[in-house]
Scaffold this motif. Structure first.
Motif: not given
Length: 447
Positions: A26-27, A176-179, A211-217, A236-237
């Motif tokens: 992402v971005g 790691n954002v699942q919801d 966070s150093d990194l956010i992972v989304t779905l 990041v997706v």
């Protein structure tokens, strides 16, 4: 009414989407992480030590637990993986200790004790999640320092706990954002307390910042997070996935034959607040005189009993309810449908990405995305020509789409072929988990 094979919008300009969405970075993160994520995982002599925090894990069947189990199984081939999990709903918690140690293949599990009140009661759910949260915090203090902490969102406040642990250990944190909370709780009305909503919002803001990194779905979820003020270069997706060897198209199965040769419109999954399946019953009511069509609603959840009673009151003989099918029969169950339904409540786009889409694609079946057009699943339906899109709650459009699909078997067959190919190319388990592992390894190497 519905659209197919259209080029959807690229979002609000914050999140970049490639024409066929082969890139899932992402971005600004696309350029920053392209080089770092190409680094191979460390050898087992110098492997990355990864600590996962999530209440649900093997042997439980909840979606977050299943995905995390598969991810950890795959990552453990090249990394040292530990999971702090809650008590298993499948087998309870043995003994009187507050936590125990287990092994699942190469994965080390620290399993906490916890309460098991009914999920249908908000107070009981909060107590269940609270006991896990508190014990997970205590357990983590006794564990060796990891290179990377990965916080999931079950329960929602885990990101804040992981941020505190990061500060203590001086390690890296991947959220790691699942919801997406509190957004999904506000949309569904699952939480109405301003105090609790405010607590969720502040806790997640703290986790995003640390966070150093956010992972989304999905890209829709990434846009929501960036709009909260999070820099795009730390989002990041990475989608969830499906095992294309285990889930594959099957024809003429016993379950398929049990529907008597009718056109099967299927909803399979959680029957809860965020799906709002009332529109499905209304569409079934409008199509009740078309004897070619049958609706199958498979799964469990907080709204199932209400829907069963509603269908009975409406006299819907073309709707059947079935329990969850055994996991080992999932390929047969998903393949039994001619057309799947994937539903999201209005406003839920970007709060979650329904994981059922990956199995549906692997089974080679088209679907109707009952959701807003900017939702990730709706984008896949249109851009990859594997399904249709109708607005949530638009009963007339839903009934019309189903009726037209019944009259276009060749078109549906072509959609199914594309769906299977898409699953193999972009969502196959080993491809996605390998990429996830490369990201974690690169983040860990920054220590």
């Amino acid at each position: 009414m519905f659209s197919q094979n259209e080029n959807g919008p690229a979002g609000n300009g914050t999140v970049q989407r490639s024409p066929r969405r082969k890139l899932t970075i992402v971005g600004g993160a696309q350029r920053a992480y392209h080089h770092r994520c190409s680094v191979r995982p460390r050898s087992r002599i110098n492997q990355t030590r990864i600590l996962f925090l999530n209440r649900s894990f093997w042997p439980d069947h909840e979606a977050t637990g299943q995905f995390l189990t598969e991810l950890c199984d795959d990552l453990s081939r090249g990394h040292e993986v530990t999971v702090v999990a809650g008590p298993s709903r499948q087998r309870g918690f043995a003994g009187l200790r507050l936590w125990s140690h287990e092994q699942h293949g190469r994965v080390s599990i620290v399993r906490t004790w916890g309460t098991r009140f009914s999920k249908s009661n908000l107070a009981g759910r909060l107590v269940n999640l609270g006991t896990y949260y508190l014990l997970a915090a205590v357990v983590a203090l006794w564990l060796p320092r990891p290179d990377v902490i990965v916080a999931e969102t079950d329960p929602p406040l885990l990101g804040a706990l992981a941020a505190a642990l990061k500060r203590r250990w001086g390690c890296r944190l991947v959220y790691n954002v699942q919801d997406l909370y509190p957004d999904i709780a506000e949309v569904t009305g699952g939480v109405r307390s301003p105090l609790l909503l405010g607590l969720l919002r502040r806790a997640n803001d703290y986790a995003y910042k640390r966070s150093d990194l956010i992972v989304t779905l999905g890209h829709d979820m990434a846009s929501r997070i960036v709009n909260k003020g999070v820099p795009a270069d730390k989002v990041v997706v990475v989608p969830n996935w499906v095992d294309c060897e285990r889930i594959r198209p099957l024809e003429n199965t016993p379950l398929r034959r049990s529907f008597g040769g009718k056109f099967v419109v299927m909803y399979s999954g959680n029957i809860g607040l965020s799906q709002q399946l009332e529109a499905v019953l209304e569409a079934a009511g409008r199509l009740r005189n078309d004897e070619r069509i049958i609706f199958a609603l498979i799964g469990e959840g907080a709204r199932k009993k209400w829907l069963e009673e509603r269908a009975l009151a409406m006299g819907l003989t073309n709707v059947i309810f079935m329990p969850y099918q055994p996991l080992e029969n999932l390929a047969e169950s998903l393949s039994a449908a001619d057309l799947h339904l994937i539903a999201l409540a209005p406003g839920a786009a970007g709060c979650l990405v329904p994981s059922k889409i990956y199995g549906i694609l692997a089974a080679g079946r088209p679907f109707i995305a009952m959701m807003e057009e900017n939702a990730e699943v709706a984008q896949i339906a249109r851009e990859d020509a594997v399904g249709f899109v109708v607005r949530p709650g638009d009963v007339e459009a839903l009934a019309g789409a189903i009726h037209e699909a019944v009259d276009a078997p060749q078109r549906l067959k072509q959609m199914g072929v594309r769906a299977r190919r898409l699953a193999e190319l972009r969502f196959d388990r080993i491809k996605v988990t390998s990429r996830f592992g490369s990201i974690l390894a690169s983040v860990g190497m920054q220590n």
